[in-house]
Design an enzyme around this catalytic site. Structure first.
Site, PDB file in Angstrom:
ATOM      1  N   GLY A 182      20.676 -31.633  57.340  1.00 37.03           N
ATOM      2  CA  GLY A 182      21.523 -32.452  58.197  1.00 37.03           C
ATOM      3  C   GLY A 182      22.416 -31.530  59.000  1.00 37.03           C
ATOM      4  CE1 TYR A 183      20.410 -27.529  62.074  1.00 34.51           C
ATOM      5  CE2 TYR A 183      19.115 -29.406  61.325  1.00 34.51           C
ATOM      6  CZ  TYR A 183      19.263 -28.046  61.526  1.00 34.51           C
ATOM      7  OH  TYR A 183      18.247 -27.200  61.152  1.00 34.51           O
ATOM      8  CG  LEU A 184      27.389 -30.083  58.485  1.00 31.52           C
ATOM      9  CD1 LEU A 184      27.864 -28.839  57.749  1.00 31.52           C
ATOM     10  CD2 LEU A 184      27.989 -31.341  57.870  1.00 31.52           C
ATOM     11  NE  ARG A 226      25.341 -34.102  64.001  1.00 28.27           N
ATOM     12  CZ  ARG A 226      26.338 -34.985  63.903  1.00 28.27           C
ATOM     13  NH1 ARG A 226      26.405 -35.988  64.757  1.00 28.27           N
ATOM     14  NH2 ARG A 226      27.268 -34.855  62.991  1.00 28.27           N
TER      15      ARG A 226
END
Lengths: 160, 160
Positions: free
Chosen positions: B29-31, B82
């Protein structure tokens, strides 16, 4: 704990040097912000951390992990334009410990104070001491990420 | 090491299940992404990491630190829109170890392969085996961060 319940205030009258005691100098560089997430590196004289904060308002998710100074310094160049420096002091107040930040560099003259709580009820019940200023917990532009990127905003209504 | 020298390719012909061996399933998961920095959490069955990548092209700065599964799961909800899932397999190739990624979920059908090198010279000298496809190291839209946010782009010229 991954949830941080915290209120943040301007400082109306900074405590005396004696009351502040010895501070710790931090450099903070913001790596990336997107949606309600912000990520940063924090570097002191001899330690460094990567911190992720997510969500808005009093109760936020916060995860902080230590990282080597060498790794932090390798990321630092990638935070250009998204940095701040401050000295942090711990001051006891009724209801907890206040983290008092005296900013340096372009933000010199700015002081803020944060208090962390065990519950949202405790946060709501907190009676700030007289030296605290306006509550900026939910005021746009006063997060450290915003200060690092855009500098000091206009003081919010009720200040000064 | 904070500098990662890596080339990334599409996979023209996926290796056999025997050659792939046992994979590891990851959720990523892209922060937050900003400028040339991207930050993510990666979660396997029993471990998790926070990763920061900065810079573009073959040589990038990469810092990865372990984080508790509980902390990673507390950040996961903040990566909605994301995310990606994949199985990663390690396959020996001449010149190093190839990390073969078989994507799942919305990216199912996509395979990529990455090889890490000790120097930019070694990266430039690498002769990809016949089962590798087009080099996407510097092609926009093919980073994992981009795939997670925008899905699979048009295949680059020279593919297929």
């Amino acid at each position: 704990m991954a949830t941080e319940i915290e209120r943040k205030f301007l400082v109306a009258r900074p405590p005396s040097e004696d009351a502040l005691g010895r501070g710790v100098h931090y450099r903070q560089g913001y790596l990336a912000g997107e949606g309600d997430v912000d990520t940063r590196i924090r570097i002191s004289d001899d330690e460094a951390w990567i911190t992720v904060k997510a969500g808005r308002g009093v109760a936020r998710t916060e995860v902080e992990v230590p990282v080597s100074l060498a790794a932090a310094e390798s990321l630092w160049p990638h935070t250009a334009g998204r940095r701040l420096e401050k000295d942090r002091y711990l001051v006891t107040v009724e209801g907890g410990t206040a983290e008092v930040d005296r900013y340096a560099g372009e933000l010199a003259g700015l002081w803020t104070v944060e208090v962390e709580f065990a519950s949202e009820e405790a946060a709501a019940a907190f009676a700030p001491p007289a030296w605290f200023g306006v509550d900026i917990t939910e005021v746009d532009g006063w997060s450290n990420g915003a200060l690092a990127r855009r500098g000091r905003p206009e003081d919010p209504p009720g200040s000064g």
